[in-house]
Design an enzyme around this catalytic site. Structure first.
Site, PDB file in Angstrom:
ATOM      1  N   TYR A 157       1.197  -1.070  -0.138  1.00  0.00           N
ATOM      2  CA  TYR A 157      -0.176  -0.474   0.102  1.00  0.00           C
ATOM      3  C   TYR A 157       0.840   1.191  -0.534  1.00  0.00           C
ATOM      4  O   TYR A 157       0.949   1.649  -0.971  1.00  0.00           O
ATOM      5  CB  TYR A 157      -0.706   0.039   1.513  1.00  0.00           C
ATOM      6  CG  TYR A 157      -1.564   0.731   1.234  1.00  0.00           C
ATOM      7  CD1 TYR A 157      -3.113   1.016   0.349  1.00  0.00           C
ATOM      8  CD2 TYR A 157      -1.562   2.275   2.387  1.00  0.00           C
ATOM      9  CE1 TYR A 157      -4.140   2.322   0.991  1.00  0.00           C
ATOM     10  CE2 TYR A 157      -2.704   3.102   2.314  1.00  0.00           C
ATOM     11  CZ  TYR A 157      -3.411   2.956   1.344  1.00  0.00           C
ATOM     12  OH  TYR A 157      -4.604   4.468   1.711  1.00  0.00           O
ATOM     13  N   THR A 192     -13.620   5.578   7.455  1.00  0.00           N
ATOM     14  CA  THR A 192     -14.686   4.917   5.860  1.00  0.00           C
ATOM     15  C   THR A 192     -13.843   3.234   5.912  1.00  0.00           C
ATOM     16  O   THR A 192     -13.978   2.483   6.899  1.00  0.00           O
ATOM     17  CB  THR A 192     -13.240   5.210   4.968  1.00  0.00           C
ATOM     18  OG1 THR A 192     -12.437   4.650   4.859  1.00  0.00           O
ATOM     19  CG2 THR A 192     -13.254   6.669   4.948  1.00  0.00           C
TER      20      THR A 192
HETATM   21  N1  NAD Z   1      -8.696   6.243   5.012  1.00  0.00           N
HETATM   22  C1  NAD Z   1      -8.183   6.473   5.425  1.00  0.00           C
HETATM   23  O1  NAD Z   1      -7.825   6.998   6.296  1.00  0.00           O
HETATM   24  C2  NAD Z   1      -7.723   6.755   4.418  1.00  0.00           C
HETATM   25  C3  NAD Z   1      -5.857   7.564   4.203  1.00  0.00           C
HETATM   26  C4  NAD Z   1      -5.259   7.637   3.269  1.00  0.00           C
HETATM   27  C5  NAD Z   1      -5.194   7.467   1.787  1.00  0.00           C
HETATM   28  N2  NAD Z   1      -6.521   6.749   1.679  1.00  0.00           N
HETATM   29  C6  NAD Z   1      -7.479   6.515  -0.008  1.00  0.00           C
HETATM   30  O2  NAD Z   1      -8.044   7.375   0.071  1.00  0.00           O
HETATM   31  C7  NAD Z   1      -8.884   6.610  -1.106  1.00  0.00           C
HETATM   32  C8  NAD Z   1      -9.980   6.778  -0.822  1.00  0.00           C
HETATM   33  O3  NAD Z   1     -10.537   5.345  -0.196  1.00  0.00           O
HETATM   34  P1  NAD Z   1     -11.407   5.993   1.360  1.00  0.00           P
HETATM   35  O4  NAD Z   1     -11.139   5.539   2.414  1.00  0.00           O
HETATM   36  O5  NAD Z   1     -12.739   6.222   1.486  1.00  0.00           O
HETATM   37  O6  NAD Z   1     -11.737   3.750   0.845  1.00  0.00           O
HETATM   38  P2  NAD Z   1     -13.288   3.111   0.890  1.00  0.00           P
HETATM   39  O7  NAD Z   1     -13.085   1.540   0.977  1.00  0.00           O
HETATM   40  O8  NAD Z   1     -14.462   3.467   1.514  1.00  0.00           O
HETATM   41  O9  NAD Z   1     -13.782   3.515  -0.810  1.00  0.00           O
HETATM   42  C9  NAD Z   1     -12.389   3.285  -1.758  1.00  0.00           C
HETATM   43  C10 NAD Z   1     -13.732   2.869  -3.184  1.00  0.00           C
HETATM   44  O10 NAD Z   1     -13.140   2.420  -3.965  1.00  0.00           O
HETATM   45  C11 NAD Z   1     -13.330   1.874  -5.130  1.00  0.00           C
HETATM   46  N3  NAD Z   1     -12.830   0.594  -5.872  1.00  0.00           N
HETATM   47  C12 NAD Z   1     -11.663  -0.116  -4.842  1.00  0.00           C
HETATM   48  N4  NAD Z   1     -10.881  -1.260  -6.198  1.00  0.00           N
HETATM   49  C13 NAD Z   1     -11.838  -0.421  -7.119  1.00  0.00           C
HETATM   50  C14 NAD Z   1     -11.113  -0.637  -8.690  1.00  0.00           C
HETATM   51  N5  NAD Z   1     -11.125  -1.956  -8.739  1.00  0.00           N
HETATM   52  N6  NAD Z   1     -12.297   0.503  -9.149  1.00  0.00           N
HETATM   53  C15 NAD Z   1     -13.045   0.958  -9.186  1.00  0.00           C
HETATM   54  N7  NAD Z   1     -13.305   1.802  -7.500  1.00  0.00           N
HETATM   55  C16 NAD Z   1     -13.241   0.315  -7.113  1.00  0.00           C
HETATM   56  C17 NAD Z   1     -14.479   0.907  -3.823  1.00  0.00           C
HETATM   57  O11 NAD Z   1     -15.343  -0.156  -3.944  1.00  0.00           O
HETATM   58  C18 NAD Z   1     -14.648   1.560  -2.812  1.00  0.00           C
HETATM   59  O12 NAD Z   1     -16.041   2.296  -3.389  1.00  0.00           O
HETATM   60  C19 NAD Z   1      -7.983   5.515  -1.326  1.00  0.00           C
HETATM   61  O13 NAD Z   1      -7.564   5.934  -2.204  1.00  0.00           O
HETATM   62  C20 NAD Z   1      -7.457   5.051  -0.203  1.00  0.00           C
HETATM   63  O14 NAD Z   1      -5.832   4.536  -0.252  1.00  0.00           O
HETATM   64  C21 NAD Z   1      -7.607   6.465   2.558  1.00  0.00           C
END
Ligand code: NAD
Length: 255
Positions: A157, A192
């Site tokens: 990741y 999330t």
């Molecule tokens: N939540 C955190 O603390 C955090 C921290 C750092 C970075 N992020 C990044 O923020 C972004 C959103 O994450 P989140 O926390 O909202 O997670 P989440 O799991 O709630 O949402 C991610 C979404 O991406 C979709 N997804 C996954 N694989 C996919 C694919 N192959 N094609 C299309 N859609 C796909 C999922 O269905 C989901 O709806 C991500 O890139 C994550 O790495 C999140």
């Protein structure tokens, strides 16, 4: 509520859940014409249901697998057709898998890199010709605090997100004279599905994970809307002097 996205055409990937769903709702509330795309169609339905009725005619949903080049090509074309062009791309789709690095299956490494890094590349590549058409395109990518401060058990990741950083910087410079801006949002500790589903090893050493979550509000997790506000600023004209850079929204996790 501000109305910075009136007349702006926006594609948000990963918009069926979490941060990107929050971004979609925020940009719709600010007047955007918006396509919400996700591999999870039930998630997209929840985005529709969370959208106020008087904004739904500006929302269109499309199934998208960012890891599948054919799906990306078809979805970006369909989004551009629905919107009549494209001004803003938010690459929100992402996954996280954890485990001891010496035990991590190659399939898991490949899956994380493919969705987070290659997926960001594929969607951006398909969108660029449309984004540079009117000299005001914006790409918002999602990095992570794990790409800046060490986090154990998440090597794939973290590596994928470090790749996103470099990718964003590269396109920001390559297309700067075409009016394209590209910015990394760096969330940390947002509540999330991704964080609640974190599958750390049973014997994880929590003393190594002290950076998570942030410090604000006693270390409580942030909310998707906390990140959505930052994305709205960056993607609107308020962010017009920002490109090739990072904006941390992590409750102070990295300070
Ligand atoms: N939540 C955190 O603390 C955090 C921290 C750092 C970075 N992020 C990044 O923020 C972004 C959103 O994450 P989140 O926390 O909202 O997670 P989440 O799991 O709630 O949402 C991610 C979404 O991406 C979709 N997804 C996954 N694989 C996919 C694919 N192959 N094609 C299309 N859609 C796909 C999922 O269905 C989901 O709806 C991500 O890139 C994550 O790495 C999140």
């Amino acid at each position: 509520m501000l109305s910075r996205f009136e007349g702006r055409r926006v594609l948000v990937t990963g918009a069926g859940s979490g941060i990107a769903q929050g971004v979609a709702l925020r940009l719709l509330a600010e007047g955007a014409q918006l396509v919400a795309a996700d591999v999870n169609e039930a998630g997209l339905q929840s985005t529709v249901e969370a959208t106020p009725a008087d904004q739904r005619d500006r929302l269109h949903t499309l199934r998208l697998d960012v890891a599948d080049p054919a799906s990306v090509t078809a979805t970006v074309a369909a989004a551009v057709e629905f919107l009549g062009g494209l001004d803003v791309l938010v690459n929100g789709a992402g996954i996280m898998r954890a485990g001891h690095t010496h035990e991590l299956p190659l399939e898991t490494w490949t899956q994380v890199i493919t969705v987070n890094l290659t997926g960001t590349f594929l969607v951006t590549q398909a969108a660029i010709p449309h984004l540079i058409e009117h000299q005001r395109g914006v790409v918002v990518n999602f990095s992570s605090t794990s790409a800046f401060g060490s986090v154990p058990y998440m090597a794939a990741y973290a590596a994928s997100k470090a790749g996103v950083n470099a990718f964003t910087h590269a396109i920001a410079l390559e297309y700067v004279k075409k009016g394209l801006r590209a910015v990394n949002i760096v969330p940390g500790g947002i509540a999330t599905g991704l964080t609640s589903g974190l599958d750390l090893p049973a014997d994880a050493d929590w003393s190594l994970i002290a950076r998570l979550p942030g410090w604000i509000e006693g270390g409580a997790l942030g909310k998707p809307e906390d990140v959505a506000g930052a994305v709205a600023m960056v993607a609107s004209d308020d962010g017009r002097y920002m490109t090739g850079t990072e904006l941390r929204v992590d409750g102070g996790a990295l300070m």
